[in-house]
Design a protein around this motif. Structure first.
Motif, PDB file in Angstrom:
ATOM      1  N   UNK A  19     -33.832  22.223   7.475  1.00 62.69           N
ATOM      2  CA  UNK A  19     -33.143  21.247   6.642  1.00 62.69           C
ATOM      3  C   UNK A  19     -32.368  20.208   7.448  1.00 62.69           C
ATOM      4  N   UNK A  20     -32.444  20.255   8.753  1.00 62.26           N
ATOM      5  CA  UNK A  20     -31.720  19.298   9.594  1.00 62.26           C
ATOM      6  C   UNK A  20     -32.705  18.484  10.412  1.00 62.26           C
ATOM      7  N   UNK A  21     -32.585  17.168  10.334  1.00 61.21           N
ATOM      8  CA  UNK A  21     -33.437  16.276  11.104  1.00 61.21           C
ATOM      9  C   UNK A  21     -32.734  15.877  12.396  1.00 61.21           C
ATOM     10  N   UNK A  22     -33.461  15.890  13.489  1.00 60.07           N
ATOM     11  CA  UNK A  22     -32.901  15.535  14.789  1.00 60.07           C
ATOM     12  C   UNK A  22     -33.231  14.079  15.103  1.00 60.07           C
ATOM     13  N   UNK A  23     -32.217  13.318  15.448  1.00 58.32           N
ATOM     14  CA  UNK A  23     -32.410  11.905  15.759  1.00 58.32           C
ATOM     15  C   UNK A  23     -32.255  11.657  17.252  1.00 58.32           C
ATOM     16  N   UNK A  24     -33.176  10.895  17.805  1.00 55.35           N
ATOM     17  CA  UNK A  24     -33.061  10.441  19.180  1.00 55.35           C
ATOM     18  C   UNK A  24     -32.357   9.090  19.172  1.00 55.35           C
ATOM     19  N   UNK A  25     -31.889   8.676  20.340  1.00 56.46           N
ATOM     20  CA  UNK A  25     -31.234   7.365  20.448  1.00 56.46           C
ATOM     21  C   UNK A  25     -32.173   6.277  19.930  1.00 56.46           C
ATOM     22  N   UNK A  26     -31.669   5.369  19.076  1.00 49.66           N
ATOM     23  CA  UNK A  26     -32.510   4.255  18.629  1.00 49.66           C
ATOM     24  C   UNK A  26     -32.902   3.383  19.822  1.00 49.66           C
ATOM     25  N   UNK A  27     -34.050   2.773  19.752  1.00 55.43           N
ATOM     26  CA  UNK A  27     -34.505   1.943  20.866  1.00 55.43           C
ATOM     27  C   UNK A  27     -33.965   0.515  20.805  1.00 55.43           C
ATOM     28  N   UNK A  28     -33.055   0.255  19.852  1.00 62.01           N
ATOM     29  CA  UNK A  28     -32.487  -1.089  19.733  1.00 62.01           C
ATOM     30  C   UNK A  28     -31.108  -1.217  20.381  1.00 62.01           C
ATOM     31  N   UNK A  29     -30.671  -0.178  21.109  1.00 59.85           N
ATOM     32  CA  UNK A  29     -29.399  -0.254  21.818  1.00 59.85           C
ATOM     33  C   UNK A  29     -28.194   0.258  21.047  1.00 59.85           C
ATOM     34  N   UNK A  30     -28.361   0.562  19.774  1.00 60.77           N
ATOM     35  CA  UNK A  30     -27.244   1.100  18.998  1.00 60.77           C
ATOM     36  C   UNK A  30     -27.082   2.580  19.308  1.00 60.77           C
ATOM     37  N   UNK A  31     -25.870   3.081  19.105  1.00 61.58           N
ATOM     38  CA  UNK A  31     -25.546   4.483  19.357  1.00 61.58           C
ATOM     39  C   UNK A  31     -26.160   5.361  18.270  1.00 61.58           C
ATOM     40  N   UNK A  32     -26.754   6.485  18.661  1.00 62.23           N
ATOM     41  CA  UNK A  32     -27.361   7.410  17.698  1.00 62.23           C
ATOM     42  C   UNK A  32     -26.334   7.917  16.692  1.00 62.23           C
ATOM     43  N   UNK A  33     -25.072   7.968  17.068  1.00 58.79           N
ATOM     44  CA  UNK A  33     -24.035   8.450  16.160  1.00 58.79           C
ATOM     45  C   UNK A  33     -23.843   7.512  14.958  1.00 58.79           C
ATOM     46  N   UNK A  34     -24.133   6.232  15.153  1.00 59.11           N
ATOM     47  CA  UNK A  34     -24.098   5.292  14.023  1.00 59.11           C
ATOM     48  C   UNK A  34     -25.154   5.681  12.994  1.00 59.11           C
ATOM     49  N   UNK A  35     -26.365   5.929  13.465  1.00 58.77           N
ATOM     50  CA  UNK A  35     -27.458   6.279  12.574  1.00 58.77           C
ATOM     51  C   UNK A  35     -27.205   7.630  11.901  1.00 58.77           C
ATOM     52  N   UNK A  36     -26.620   8.571  12.624  1.00 59.00           N
ATOM     53  CA  UNK A  36     -26.261   9.864  12.035  1.00 59.00           C
ATOM     54  C   UNK A  36     -25.265   9.643  10.892  1.00 59.00           C
ATOM     55  N   UNK A  37     -24.234   8.855  11.141  1.00 58.38           N
ATOM     56  CA  UNK A  37     -23.241   8.575  10.101  1.00 58.38           C
ATOM     57  C   UNK A  37     -23.855   7.861   8.910  1.00 58.38           C
ATOM     58  N   UNK A  38     -24.696   6.899   9.189  1.00 54.91           N
ATOM     59  CA  UNK A  38     -25.336   6.132   8.127  1.00 54.91           C
ATOM     60  C   UNK A  38     -26.228   7.016   7.257  1.00 54.91           C
ATOM     61  N   UNK A  39     -27.101   7.785   7.886  1.00 56.61           N
ATOM     62  CA  UNK A  39     -28.050   8.607   7.121  1.00 56.61           C
ATOM     63  C   UNK A  39     -27.382   9.770   6.382  1.00 56.61           C
ATOM     64  N   UNK A  40     -26.206  10.184   6.829  1.00 56.52           N
ATOM     65  CA  UNK A  40     -25.470  11.245   6.136  1.00 56.52           C
ATOM     66  C   UNK A  40     -24.467  10.689   5.121  1.00 56.52           C
ATOM     67  N   UNK A  41     -24.378   9.377   5.007  1.00 59.13           N
ATOM     68  CA  UNK A  41     -23.375   8.765   4.128  1.00 59.13           C
ATOM     69  C   UNK A  41     -23.737   8.923   2.660  1.00 59.13           C
ATOM     70  N   UNK A  42     -22.733   8.776   1.823  1.00 57.03           N
ATOM     71  CA  UNK A  42     -22.948   8.857   0.373  1.00 57.03           C
ATOM     72  C   UNK A  42     -23.886   7.750  -0.106  1.00 57.03           C
ATOM     73  N   UNK A  43     -23.759   6.568   0.483  1.00 57.43           N
ATOM     74  CA  UNK A  43     -24.606   5.461   0.054  1.00 57.43           C
ATOM     75  C   UNK A  43     -26.082   5.772   0.303  1.00 57.43           C
TER      76      UNK A  43
END
Length: 147
Positions: A19-43
């Protein structure tokens, strides 16, 4: 198997359950923690549940990578001070949440009574995501009144 995305950063060969997806660093230079926060957000959870019919299945709901790719991911505009600040708060808050879940610095946190709780960190991330997506107060109130 989940009704909405549940993601974490993939830094090493750590074990991830179904039930947990593992994310690698995005290749666009943004921090993976941003994407983790975004994908786990209520929105994003709301958007996913609204758009993906499998998430409403009574048995064996699924999160599929293809469905995640269809979500409207917004990368912050570095020229917008509000978006840059929201991005930085998301990254810092996700790191702090991960530390809490790992039990890192628990003794230090107990000594610091001003440290935010899990709920406060999650709320901060949700608020920052809404800033990046440019949602107004009414949309914020509606989103936070759900679930």
């Amino acid at each position: 198997t989940a009704r909405h995305p549940i993601v974490g950063p993939k830094h090493t060969a750590e074990y991830f359950r179904n039930s947990l997806l593992a994310l690698f660093e995005p290749d666009n230079g943004f921090d993976v923690h941003y994407l983790v926060g975004l994908l786990n957000s209520r929105l994003i959870r709301f958007l996913y549940k609204t758009a993906v019919h499998e998430s409403a299945q009574a048995s064996f709901p699924q999160v599929k990578v293809g469905s995640l790719r269809d979500l409207p991911i917004i990368w912050p505009d570095w020229n917008d001070d509000q978006q840059r600040e929201a991005y930085e708060l998301i990254v810092a808050s996700v790191r702090e949440l991960l530390d809490l879940h790992r039990g890192d610095s628990l003794a230090d946190r107990k000594r610091e009574s001003q440290s935010p709780t899990l709920e406060q960190l999650e709320r901060r991330i949700d608020e920052c995501v809404l800033v990046i997506y440019g949602l107004d107060e009414d949309a914020r109130d509606d989103l936070f009144s759900t679930e």
